[in-house]
Design a protein around this motif. Sequence first.
Motif, mmCIF file in Angstrom:
data_model
loop_
_atom_site.group_PDB
_atom_site.id
_atom_site.type_symbol
_atom_site.label_atom_id
_atom_site.label_comp_id
_atom_site.label_asym_id
_atom_site.label_seq_id
_atom_site.Cartn_x
_atom_site.Cartn_y
_atom_site.Cartn_z
ATOM 1 N N PHE A 1 0.829 -1.201 0.000
ATOM 2 C CA PHE A 1 0.000 0.000 0.000
ATOM 3 C C PHE A 1 0.866 1.254 0.000
ATOM 4 O O PHE A 1 0.530 2.255 -0.635
ATOM 5 C CB PHE A 1 -0.918 0.007 1.216
ATOM 6 N N THR A 2 1.984 1.189 0.741
ATOM 7 C CA THR A 2 2.938 2.298 0.791
ATOM 8 C C THR A 2 4.338 1.699 0.847
ATOM 9 O O THR A 2 4.509 0.474 0.912
ATOM 10 C CB THR A 2 2.735 3.181 2.045
ATOM 11 N N ARG A 3 5.339 2.561 0.871
ATOM 12 C CA ARG A 3 6.720 2.083 0.988
ATOM 13 C C ARG A 3 7.011 1.519 2.376
ATOM 14 O O ARG A 3 8.052 0.893 2.593
ATOM 15 C CB ARG A 3 7.700 3.213 0.661
ATOM 16 N N HIS A 4 6.105 1.729 3.325
ATOM 17 C CA HIS A 4 6.302 1.236 4.692
ATOM 18 C C HIS A 4 5.602 -0.110 4.942
ATOM 19 O O HIS A 4 5.790 -0.694 6.010
ATOM 20 C CB HIS A 4 5.753 2.252 5.700
ATOM 21 N N THR A 5 4.802 -0.590 4.021
ATOM 22 C CA THR A 5 3.976 -1.773 4.242
ATOM 23 C C THR A 5 4.817 -3.030 4.477
ATOM 24 O O THR A 5 5.670 -3.373 3.661
ATOM 25 C CB THR A 5 3.044 -2.027 3.031
#
Length: 267
Positions: free
Chosen positions: A176-180
Amino acid sequence: MMDRTGKDNAPRPSDSYVQSFARGLQAIRSFSGQAPSQTLSEVAAATGMTRAGARRILLTLQALGYVRSDGKYFELTPRILDLGFAYLSSMPIWNLAQPVMDALVEQVRESCSIAVLDGQDVVYVMRVHTHKIMSTNLGIGSRLPACWTSLGRVLLAALPQDQLSSVLAERPRQAFTRHTLQDDEALRGAIATVRQQGWCLLNQELEEGLISIAAPIRDGRGATVAALNLSGQANRTNPEVMREQMLPHVLKAADEVSRLVAMQPRR
């Protein structure tokens, strides 16, 4: 329901299985924000029913007031909300939680939610807004993937290991994001940490800029029945602020709702 190998893993019908009722529910679920209005052919295609079968189901729902049609397109009516509110009204926890959530939002000026686990998703059953923080307008009945929400990880942490393994195995991975977190071992580790510390802080794994912190709501037997969280914007409420300033309030609110739930007589 198809698994990732293409095999149908839905429960097999038995003598107690009412197929027409199941098809009615399929037809209802075929309507969504992406398909609020559908033709007969579109409902048939979305549900795998024949046109004749879909027509019988839709006309039955129309006769009962759950669907309306202009002669070509069908759409749900507000009466469909009766089905969801029947669940909400049958669970006293939500009425008990409302004043606690209102007080929490008034105190910290962040949005507060309560959700329950349904398969691989969390379903929002209560929400008190302070302002809009996500591009998705969340409300009662909204669903989000449990693995990548603070509410979901709290609820997943309460599952038996075999059930947790099943959820993780079936959940498609999506960045979903670069942190997922997508790696299975990393997800298991994050959930184990939540289980050990009794709360979850999630930083921008579902949506850039969204940060949230959650704690469990437990019944009189100590079983986790729901989760409560606060959500904020990462650019003004960073992880340190969440832990130091918001976490005590979240834990206190979750404990208060748990205490009220525990006082309710068992059915």
